[in-house]
Design a protein around this motif. Structure first.
Motif, PDB file in Angstrom:
ATOM      1  N   MET A   1       0.845  -1.191   0.000  1.00  0.00           N
ATOM      2  CA  MET A   1       0.000   0.000   0.000  1.00  0.00           C
ATOM      3  C   MET A   1       0.885   1.247   0.000  1.00  0.00           C
ATOM      4  SD  MET A   1      -2.611   1.390   2.955  1.00  0.00           S
ATOM      5  CE  MET A   1      -3.593  -0.097   2.986  1.00  0.00           C
ATOM      6  N   LYS A   2       0.573   2.176  -0.895  1.00  0.00           N
ATOM      7  CA  LYS A   2       1.344   3.414  -0.942  1.00  0.00           C
ATOM      8  C   LYS A   2       1.029   4.259   0.296  1.00  0.00           C
ATOM      9  CE  LYS A   2       2.492   7.284  -3.955  1.00  0.00           C
ATOM     10  NZ  LYS A   2       3.933   6.953  -3.910  1.00  0.00           N
ATOM     11  N   LYS A   3       2.063   4.786   0.906  1.00  0.00           N
ATOM     12  CA  LYS A   3       1.873   5.601   2.106  1.00  0.00           C
ATOM     13  C   LYS A   3       1.095   6.861   1.740  1.00  0.00           C
ATOM     14  CE  LYS A   3       4.446   7.470   6.049  1.00  0.00           C
ATOM     15  NZ  LYS A   3       5.789   7.677   6.638  1.00  0.00           N
ATOM     16  N   PHE A   4      -0.019   7.094   2.443  1.00  0.00           N
ATOM     17  CA  PHE A   4      -0.933   8.172   2.094  1.00  0.00           C
ATOM     18  C   PHE A   4      -0.996   9.265   3.159  1.00  0.00           C
ATOM     19  CE2 PHE A   4      -3.127   4.763   4.279  1.00  0.00           C
ATOM     20  CZ  PHE A   4      -3.834   5.425   5.271  1.00  0.00           C
ATOM     21  N   TYR A   5      -0.074   9.254   4.099  1.00  0.00           N
ATOM     22  CA  TYR A   5      -0.103  10.205   5.206  1.00  0.00           C
ATOM     23  C   TYR A   5       1.328  10.632   5.522  1.00  0.00           C
ATOM     24  CZ  TYR A   5       1.225   5.869   7.476  1.00  0.00           C
ATOM     25  OH  TYR A   5       1.868   4.701   7.783  1.00  0.00           O
ATOM     26  N   LYS A   6       1.456  11.734   6.248  1.00  0.00           N
ATOM     27  CA  LYS A   6       2.777  12.243   6.609  1.00  0.00           C
ATOM     28  C   LYS A   6       3.062  12.131   8.104  1.00  0.00           C
ATOM     29  CE  LYS A   6       3.124  15.526   2.763  1.00  0.00           C
ATOM     30  NZ  LYS A   6       3.304  16.961   2.385  1.00  0.00           N
ATOM     31  N   SER A   7       2.039  12.344   8.917  1.00  0.00           N
ATOM     32  CA  SER A   7       2.272  12.358  10.366  1.00  0.00           C
ATOM     33  C   SER A   7       1.472  11.271  11.072  1.00  0.00           C
ATOM     34  CB  SER A   7       1.896  13.722  10.953  1.00  0.00           C
ATOM     35  OG  SER A   7       0.501  13.942  10.849  1.00  0.00           O
ATOM     36  N   VAL A   8       2.049  10.771  12.172  1.00  0.00           N
ATOM     37  CA  VAL A   8       1.395   9.769  13.018  1.00  0.00           C
ATOM     38  C   VAL A   8       1.463  10.269  14.452  1.00  0.00           C
ATOM     39  CG1 VAL A   8       1.377   7.374  13.806  1.00  0.00           C
ATOM     40  CG2 VAL A   8       2.145   7.917  11.478  1.00  0.00           C
ATOM     41  N   ALA A   9       0.326  10.211  15.144  1.00  0.00           N
ATOM     42  CA  ALA A   9       0.301  10.672  16.531  1.00  0.00           C
ATOM     43  C   ALA A   9      -0.703   9.844  17.318  1.00  0.00           C
ATOM     44  CB  ALA A   9      -0.070  12.154  16.595  1.00  0.00           C
ATOM     45  N   VAL A  10      -0.538   9.861  18.636  1.00  0.00           N
ATOM     46  CA  VAL A  10      -1.491   9.222  19.547  1.00  0.00           C
ATOM     47  C   VAL A  10      -2.178  10.322  20.341  1.00  0.00           C
ATOM     48  CG1 VAL A  10      -1.762   7.707  21.550  1.00  0.00           C
ATOM     49  CG2 VAL A  10      -0.155   7.093  19.725  1.00  0.00           C
ATOM     50  N   SER A  11      -3.497  10.265  20.393  1.00  0.00           N
ATOM     51  CA  SER A  11      -4.244  11.265  21.159  1.00  0.00           C
ATOM     52  C   SER A  11      -5.226  10.562  22.086  1.00  0.00           C
ATOM     53  CB  SER A  11      -4.991  12.223  20.232  1.00  0.00           C
ATOM     54  OG  SER A  11      -6.069  11.555  19.602  1.00  0.00           O
ATOM     55  N   GLN A  12      -5.714  11.304  23.060  1.00  0.00           N
ATOM     56  CA  GLN A  12      -6.697  10.784  24.008  1.00  0.00           C
ATOM     57  C   GLN A  12      -8.008  11.531  23.805  1.00  0.00           C
ATOM     58  OE1 GLN A  12      -5.523  11.137  28.130  1.00  0.00           O
ATOM     59  NE2 GLN A  12      -6.698   9.335  28.727  1.00  0.00           N
ATOM     60  N   ASN A  13      -9.096  10.777  23.630  1.00  0.00           N
ATOM     61  CA  ASN A  13     -10.379  11.435  23.390  1.00  0.00           C
ATOM     62  C   ASN A  13     -11.055  11.818  24.706  1.00  0.00           C
ATOM     63  OD1 ASN A  13     -11.564   9.072  24.407  1.00  0.00           O
ATOM     64  ND2 ASN A  13     -11.961   8.232  22.363  1.00  0.00           N
ATOM     65  N   GLU A  14     -12.243  12.385  24.607  1.00  0.00           N
ATOM     66  CA  GLU A  14     -12.939  12.878  25.792  1.00  0.00           C
ATOM     67  C   GLU A  14     -13.321  11.761  26.750  1.00  0.00           C
ATOM     68  OE1 GLU A  14     -16.241  15.138  24.420  1.00  0.00           O
ATOM     69  OE2 GLU A  14     -15.010  16.813  23.666  1.00  0.00           O
ATOM     70  N   ALA A  15     -13.464  10.555  26.225  1.00  0.00           N
ATOM     71  CA  ALA A  15     -13.816   9.408  27.066  1.00  0.00           C
ATOM     72  C   ALA A  15     -12.599   8.791  27.744  1.00  0.00           C
ATOM     73  CB  ALA A  15     -14.539   8.354  26.230  1.00  0.00           C
ATOM     74  N   GLY A  16     -11.416   9.354  27.486  1.00  0.00           N
ATOM     75  CA  GLY A  16     -10.201   8.839  28.096  1.00  0.00           C
ATOM     76  C   GLY A  16      -9.558   7.705  27.337  1.00  0.00           C
ATOM     77  N   GLN A  17     -10.076   7.396  26.142  1.00  0.00           N
ATOM     78  CA  GLN A  17      -9.502   6.329  25.330  1.00  0.00           C
ATOM     79  C   GLN A  17      -8.468   6.909  24.367  1.00  0.00           C
ATOM     80  OE1 GLN A  17     -13.344   4.926  23.789  1.00  0.00           O
ATOM     81  NE2 GLN A  17     -12.975   2.989  24.857  1.00  0.00           N
ATOM     82  N   TYR A  18      -7.568   6.040  23.940  1.00  0.00           N
ATOM     83  CA  TYR A  18      -6.490   6.472  23.055  1.00  0.00           C
ATOM     84  C   TYR A  18      -6.805   6.076  21.618  1.00  0.00           C
ATOM     85  CZ  TYR A  18      -4.003   7.226  27.392  1.00  0.00           C
ATOM     86  OH  TYR A  18      -3.647   7.680  28.638  1.00  0.00           O
TER      87      TYR A  18
END
Length: 229
Positions: A1-18
């Protein structure tokens, strides 16, 4: 699969899940479900798999992504069916079949017998072993133990057992690792004991070695997943 993105990050939503973000867009499972995680460590491992400095990404090599996506897409809501898949290996667990060839039998006695003893010590239940190709019928108490064990633990643990037993055909070996009776290296060696014995006798085959390397990488991911469940 051709890479279709530039950045990767981990975030936490309002429910506290990642969740993992690719160019600030939440990563989805193959069935387009939300990939929300309670474990930041697992989220970081998945993010690392996607954060490759390459033009073509190999999704098939993303073992943590596969484990988590399988849990979300296939395990959740289908727990009873998945339990039955694991329970199908109770009578035919790969470490119940001992060889009548002396050198291999010694290795099996050294490697597998302590696991069977540890299981008996912790549960009070004894497995029947065989030295031929017949499949033993284990006591109903052993089947009852495993039904209860798989029901009492989390869906993530059920996912780990389903993944592991489909890979090495041994709920007992997965149990032994989870309960600190064997290491990752021992899990790999004990699961492939007979094949590694044949390598000692007859030499290495390139394709077989490559396949075993893949199994070892699968087990490394599985063990890390179990440790974080």
């Amino acid at each position: 699969m051709k890479k279709f993105y530039k950045s990767v990050a981990v975030s936490q939503n309002e429910a506290g899940q990642y969740q993992i973000l690719l160019d600030n867009r939440p990563l989805k499972t193959p069935l387009k479900k939300d990939l929300h995680l309670s474990s930041q460590e697992i989220a970081n491992l998945i993010a690392k798999e996607w954060d490759q400095d390459v033009e073509e990404i190999d999704v098939q090599s993303m073992r943590f992504m596969s484990l988590v996506a399988t849990y979300i897409d296939k395990i959740t809501g289908n727990e009873e069916f998945v339990k039955d898949q694991v329970l199908a290996f109770i009578d035919s667990d790969s470490i119940l079949f001992f060889s009548d060839e002396e050198k291999l039998r010694v290795k099996q006695e050294t490697s597998w017998a302590p696991i069977l003893k540890a299981f008996k010590d912790e549960t009070g239940l004894s497995y029947e072993i065989v030295t031929d190709l017949s499949i033993p019928s284990q006591d109903k108490e052993i089947h009852a133990f495993w039904k209860s064990y798989l029901s009492d633990n989390s869906g993530e643990v059920l996912n780990a057992f389903q993944y592991g037993t489909s890979l090495i055909h041994s709920p007992l070996l997965i149990w032994a690792y989870r309960h600190n009776h064997i290491s990752l290296e021992e899990l790999y060696e004990f699961a492939l004991l007979e094949e590694l014995h044949q390598v000692e006798l007859w030499g290495e085959d390139h394709e077989a070695k490559k396949r075993r390397q893949g199994i070892k990488q699968d087990l490394e991911a599985l063990c890390a997943y179990i440790d974080l469940c």
